[in-house]
Motif scaffolding. Structure first.
Motif, short mmCIF file in Angstrom:
data_model
loop_
_atom_site.label_atom_id
_atom_site.label_comp_id
_atom_site.label_asym_id
_atom_site.label_seq_id
_atom_site.Cartn_x
_atom_site.Cartn_y
_atom_site.Cartn_z
N ILE A 193 12.55 -11.52 15.43
CA ILE A 193 13.53 -10.46 15.16
C ILE A 193 14.80 -10.69 15.98
CG2 ILE A 193 13.98 -7.99 15.40
CD1 ILE A 193 11.04 -7.51 14.75
N LYS A 194 14.62 -11.07 17.23
CA LYS A 194 15.77 -11.34 18.09
C LYS A 194 16.62 -12.47 17.52
CE LYS A 194 16.93 -12.30 22.93
NZ LYS A 194 16.39 -12.52 24.29
N ALA B 232 8.40 -10.75 18.18
CA ALA B 232 9.61 -10.13 18.74
C ALA B 232 10.75 -11.14 18.76
CB ALA B 232 9.32 -9.61 20.15
N GLU B 233 10.46 -12.38 19.11
CA GLU B 233 11.50 -13.41 19.16
C GLU B 233 12.07 -13.70 17.78
OE1 GLU B 233 13.15 -15.04 21.60
OE2 GLU B 233 12.21 -13.53 22.88
N TYR C 290 6.60 -4.98 18.73
CA TYR C 290 5.90 -6.26 18.92
C TYR C 290 5.77 -6.61 20.40
CZ TYR C 290 6.03 -7.16 13.90
OH TYR C 290 5.83 -7.09 12.55
N CYS D 33 15.11 -2.55 12.95
CA CYS D 33 14.86 -3.88 13.51
C CYS D 33 14.57 -3.80 15.01
CB CYS D 33 16.07 -4.78 13.28
SG CYS D 33 16.31 -5.30 11.57
N TYR E 148 11.21 -4.77 17.05
CA TYR E 148 11.27 -5.70 18.18
C TYR E 148 10.49 -5.14 19.37
CZ TYR E 148 13.35 -8.16 22.19
OH TYR E 148 13.54 -8.87 23.35
N CYS E 149 10.74 -3.87 19.69
CA CYS E 149 10.05 -3.22 20.81
C CYS E 149 8.56 -3.07 20.52
CB CYS E 149 10.67 -1.86 21.09
SG CYS E 149 12.34 -1.91 21.72
N TYR F 7 11.75 0.45 24.65
CA TYR F 7 11.98 -0.70 25.52
C TYR F 7 11.68 -0.36 26.98
CZ TYR F 7 13.93 -5.02 27.29
OH TYR F 7 14.08 -6.24 27.90
N MET G 88 21.85 -5.73 20.73
CA MET G 88 20.64 -5.82 21.53
C MET G 88 20.96 -5.74 23.01
SD MET G 88 18.06 -8.47 19.65
CE MET G 88 16.66 -7.73 20.46
#
Length: 274
Positions: free
Chosen positions: A256-257, A253-254, A244, A237, A241-242, A205, A269
């Motif tokens: 997964i969020k 990414a969204e 993507y 997960c 996310y990072c 990140y 998160m």
């Protein structure tokens, strides 16, 4: 021995002038001030100097560690304070953390605890730029001199949560050393794997935030090597996310969020991506 004294000794041992010793890294004038103790050297420039002049890192650090590194203190009150500081940090309790920091800074505790407490307070208050260069340099050296971080997993946890205080070059030196200890990803227990995974996620990140791509592929590979067990599901997960985000796929990414939020994992998160 102090850093400037050790540098001067190494330079003289090699029979080099200050200009030859520092050429390509800093000006002769600045190096002269560093060697005389009138100017501090950044961790990045220090290790560039060692590399340029073929000086063994470990041997050099051994000469200065008495002045910059501190051993463990087994005093129970200090251990309890460390635990309280960690709890306040992870819960983002700024007032409690500041209270503990005041107690630590004004008590007869080891310099490493005072330094770590100071760093954590600045991180939670989001003013890492106000960490003094002296504290930052000592903290970097304290981390870099650890031969095997996984003999003390709390040291890894600390690095994981404070890596944003380092500049890109310093961070690269630390994460490269961390990644070389890859045996952890084969033989580590679940607790160690969780800490290591969290460290890799935090690094990814930070790479996204700073547009760093030097070690990304290697980190992706490490995360893919993690065993498929429930305890590490969240980290896989977060790693995706990072990934993507770094690959320029914000919609993925969204997804997964949203998945994590819908399953009550949004706080995790927030804690990782402060």
């Amino acid at each position: 021995m102090l850093i400037n004294e050790a540098l001067k000794a190494e330079r003289k041992k090699k029979g080099l002038t200050q200009q030859a010793f520092s050429e390509g890294i800093c000006s002769e004038g600045n190096y002269s001030k560093i060697e005389s103790g009138k100017q501090r050297i950044t961790a990045n420039d220090l290790f560039l100097l060692l590399s340029k002049n073929y000086i063994n890192y470990s041997d050099f650090i051994q000469k200065i560690q008495t002045d910059y590194c501190f051993g463990k203190n087994n005093n129970s009150s200090e251990e309890q304070l460390k635990l309280q500081v960690a709890n306040a940090f992870y819960s983002r309790d700024v007032d409690k953390l500041k209270q503990l920091d005041f107690q630590i800074q004004n008590g007869s505790f080891k310099a490493d605890l005072k330094r770590e407490s100071n760093v954590l307070v600045h991180i939670v208050q989001k003013n890492v730029s106000k960490i003094s260069p002296k504290v930052k340099q000592e903290y970097f050296i304290n981390l870099f001199t650890v031969n095997n971080w996984f003999n003390d997993v709390d040291k890894v946890r600390l690095f994981s949560n404070t890596m944003n205080i380092f500049d890109d070059e310093e961070l690269n030196l630390l994460i490269s050393k961390f990644l070389r200890q890859s045996i952890l990803f084969v033989n580590g227990n679940v607790y160690e794997l969780e800490i290591a995974s969290g460290t890799l996620v935090n690094y990814l990140y930070l790479c996204y935030s700073r547009r760093i791509d030097e070690n990304n592929q290697f980190v992706f590979e490490k995360l893919n090597q993690l065993p498929e067990i429930p305890e590490l599901f969240v980290y896989k997960c977060l790693g995706n996310y990072c990934k993507y985000l770094l690959l320029g796929k914000p919609n993925k990414a969204e997804e997964i969020k949203a998945f994590m939020s819908n399953n009550g994992l949004s706080k995790i998160m927030e804690n990782h991506f402060l």
